[in-house]
Design an enzyme around this catalytic site. Structure first.
Site, PDB file in Angstrom:
ATOM      1  N   ASP B 305      69.579 -14.128 -53.579  1.00  0.00           N
ATOM      2  CA  ASP B 305      69.288 -14.794 -52.305  1.00  0.00           C
ATOM      3  C   ASP B 305      68.206 -15.859 -52.534  1.00  0.00           C
ATOM      4  O   ASP B 305      67.274 -16.012 -51.726  1.00  0.00           O
ATOM      5  CB  ASP B 305      68.853 -13.797 -51.224  1.00  0.00           C
ATOM      6  N   GLY B 324      62.189 -16.644 -46.965  1.00  0.00           N
ATOM      7  CA  GLY B 324      62.882 -16.910 -48.225  1.00  0.00           C
ATOM      8  C   GLY B 324      61.997 -16.841 -49.446  1.00  0.00           C
ATOM      9  O   GLY B 324      60.802 -17.129 -49.385  1.00  0.00           O
TER      10      GLY B 324
END
Lengths: 311, 429
Positions: B305, B324
């Site tokens: 990811d 993130g």
């Protein structure tokens, strides 16, 4: 002595001894406030910046007066009228203030943990005047100072904190300080306003206000922000007031000489009735005076940039 | 010709975990045998004491181009992949414009081909504009190169739309990748809901926000008899739901990220915005369950990811920072140290999770060193211990909570179609 930690972000940054010293000094500061000429030269030549990203009357003027009584130069910056409105980031704003000579930066900010950005970027000492839903250490200091003035000590005393615990930075700092000093802390509010696993902070939790009030030495009411209702956290202010509002009838459950506190500003008629707020047991106005004294004591203890940090 | 000698070859596709030599010709494996004799026309690589594996595949990466080139580009993302030991990466469609049309898919493929670094497999969105309303043109997008479909970053909120997406994908045998998050339950949450969120005064995201949608999408896959891949599983109960579904025969696969098996919500203390990630870092109990899920095969693969952000975007107050973690360049040593060295996975399981399994899920002819296959190879030095330095990242995203961590087991060589493109962290291009 002084305060070892460069910054005061969480009340956990202070040791019990440091807290007690602040309380001791706050007593003398109260004398200064009651004088005709309320000014001492202790912080003459020092620059204190009040950087407020949220509206505040009480805390901001309390810090401002504390700085002025101590002889410091104090400036106030509010987010709406500053470069922040032009999109400057927090670190740059803080750096700018430091380059202009700030010794102590006092900040209020709507986001939890924002003070860490300042603390890392600045040599100047940083004092948290409230960050999001995290902490408000100076409020807790003045609250505990007020309790100690009346109760002598808070050790073993039942302190009931009632209201919106989830969003309350006042509650978080008070829990830390009161636990460190050996008090028995209860938190009370509807389940929607109780934070996850709060019992692990070492407090007793109840949704039942009567249980929280029972034989309490201190009843600390928290402000309920009315917009929480529209977010679905409780159905109406009417029901909130019925379940968690403090009135004279409910107050009878507490000890006869219990203290009634509120960090302000109050929603009279919602979390507290006017009768109780102005009643014999209320120390709400004292809290305000003590707020200035505590902040004077803190500025005194932290009053000289990093050079004053005690090793 | 390239001859790789003396390495410990770990190839789950052939059930090999032994010292064999590999001969590569014209970018393909031509021989796999003990002691292949070197000839003068061969470049010989002595990889004694090193692990030689089929090239690693990361099926969950954000390359940001087109639209957010200040965060990452296809070029820098591919370089980061090679430095991280990945020869293939699948990139998510949340670009601007969204990868819901042939133009964006072809742009990504064309640029990636031009650079000739890692293989890039674009994932198209499930719904147009990732708005969760109308289906994207699955057939046309698949034909032009979309490897799978996902609205990653968002759940397809409308259960009816998700059901139709799964139904429609079936005729193409297309893979749907689900980002599981009940956005109403998440609200303004920025970290895992628990004791730490209470202490820090940050709004919490309960585990159930993820589990409810994992359960929903698995039930929809069951209803439609379609396949579904669950992205970045982070909770114990999430693993349980997938385990039970696999037992029932549901066609579900799942991935876990290195940060979810390496960190807990304790890492958020100090408000480092590089710990802000979605789904959030959970508890030690969840970490243990994720690792157990990898052990028993409930979780099929490791995916990063990789979510690069610009420095100025992360250097803000916690609530304001984007979610993130930049993950490509730390994934392998984190997996090596926390899964293999910690004794949780065998070498074979580890390589499977990083290469053979994701290749199989995506349906690409990779993740193997069988004779005749493309010679994409990742070489790991099991002895190499070094400190993570985000300043050296090829990725534009330096947003890693692992900066300064000392890790063991780094990729030291990445070979793409028989060509050495990365050696000791340096790109050879």
């Amino acid at each position: 002595m002084g305060i070892k930690s460069k910054d005061l972000i969480s009340l956990a940054d202070l040791s019990v001894e440091e807290m007690k010293e602040v309380f001791m000094n706050a007593k003398s500061m109260k004398d200064i406030i009651s004088r005709d000429i309320k000014k001492v030269p202790t912080l003459r030549g020092k620059v204190v910046v009040n950087l407020f990203y949220e509206n505040s009357t009480r805390t901001r003027s309390s810090f401002e007066l504390a700085g002025k009584y101590m002889g410091a130069d104090v400036i106030n910056i509010s987010a709406s009228s500053s470069s922040v409105a032009k999109g400057e980031n927090l670190r740059d704003t803080a750096k700018t203030l430091e380059r202009m000579g700030a010794d102590i930066v006092i900040m209020r900010h709507p986001v939890s943990g924002s003070h860490h950005i300042l603390a890392q970027a600045l040599q100047a000492r940083v004092i948290n005047a409230g960050d999001g839903t995290h902490e408000h250490p100076t409020q807790a200091l003045l609250d505990i100072f007020t309790m100690m003035e009346h109760l002598g000590s808070v050790e073993g005393k039942k302190i009931a904190i009632i209201g919106d615990i989830l969003h309350s930075r006042v509650a978080r700092s008070n829990i830390i300080g009161l636990n460190a000093l050996g008090a028995e802390v209860w938190v009370c509010g509807p389940p929607t306003l109780i934070p996850s696993q709060v019992e692990k902070l070492g407090v007793k939790v109840t949704w039942d206000m009567e249980k929280a009030l029972e034989a309490a030495d201190v009843v600390m009411m928290l402000r309920i922000q009315l917009e929480r209702q529209s977010k679905g956290l409780f159905p109406s202010t009417r029901e909130y007031a019925k379940l968690y509002g403090l009135n004279e009838r409910k107050l009878k459950l507490a000890k006869d000489n219990a203290l009634v506190m509120h960090p302000g500003p109050m929603n009279r008629g919602i979390e507290i009735t006017a009768e109780v707020a102005e009643g014999l047991l209320s120390v709400i106005e004292e809290q305000v005076t003590n707020g200035v004294a505590i902040r004077m004591a803190l500025l005194y203890a932290m009053g000289g940039g990093k050079g004053n940090v005690v090793d | 010709m390239l001859l790789i000698k003396n390495g410990l070859v770990v190839d789950p596709s052939q059930n090999i975990c032994e010292k064999v030599d590999i001969l590569i010709k014209n970018g393909r494996v031509t021989e796999l045998a003990e002691n292949i004799e070197a000839h003068s026309d061969m470049q010989v690589l002595d990889l004694a004491e090193k692990v030689v594996a089929p090239g690693f595949i990361d099926m969950h990466v954000h390359l940001r181009e087109p639209g957010f080139e200040h965060k990452e580009t296809i070029l820098t993302g591919c370089k980061a992949a090679l430095r991280g030991g990945f020869t293939g990466i699948a990139c998510m469609p949340n670009t601007r414009p969204v990868a819901d049309n042939e133009g964006v898919i072809e742009l990504i493929l064309a640029r990636a081909r031009k650079y000739g670094l890692a293989d890039v497999y674009p994932i198209a969105s499930i719904t147009k504009g990732q708005e969760g309303k109308e289906l994207s043109e699955f057939a046309i997008l698949k034909e032009c190169g979309a490897i799978a479909f996902s609205d990653d970053g968002h759940t397809v909120r409308n259960t009816g739309v998700m059901r139709r997406a799964l139904d429609y994908a079936k005729m193409l045998d297309a893979l749907l990748i689900s980002h599981c998050e009940d956005e109403d339950l998440v609200g303004s949450g920025v970290m895992h809901e628990g004791l730490v969120s209470t202490q820090l005064g940050l709004a919490g995201i309960p585990s159930q926000a993820e589990e409810i949608i994992i359960d929903r999408d698995i039930r929809l896959a069951e209803l439609t008899k379609s396949r579904i891949h669950i992205a970045h599983v982070s909770t114990k109960e999430g693993v349980e739901i997938i385990r039970a579904a696999k037992k029932r025969g549901v066609k579900v696969t799942a991935e876990v990220t290195p940060h979810h098996f390496s960190l807990t919500h304790e890492a958020v203390k100090g408000y480092n915005t590089n710990t802000k990630v979605n789904p959030p870092l959970r508890t030690q109990e969840d970490v243990n369950a994720l690792i157990y899920g990898l052990q028993d095969g409930t979780i099929d693969c490791i995916a990063t990811d990789h979510a690069p952000h610009a420095r100025e975007e992360k250097e803000v107050e916690y609530d304001y920072a984007p979610f993130g973690i930049s993950g490509l360049e730390t994934a392998v040593p984190l997996a090596w140290q926390n899964l293999y060295l910690a004794g949780h996975l065998s070498l074979m399981q580890l390589v499977n999770a990083l290469s053979t399994a994701p290749a199989k899920i995506l349906g690409i002819d990779r993740g193997t060193l069988k004779v005749g296959k493309v010679a994409d190879i990742t070489v790991i030095d099991p002895e190499l211990t070094q400190v993570v330095d985000t300043g050296k990242f090829a990725s534009l995203g330096k947003n890693s909570p692992f900066n300064g961590w000392k890790l063991t087991g780094w990729p030291i060589m990445t070979i793409k179609e028989g060509k050495i493109l990365m050696k000791m962290g340096d790109l050879i291009v």
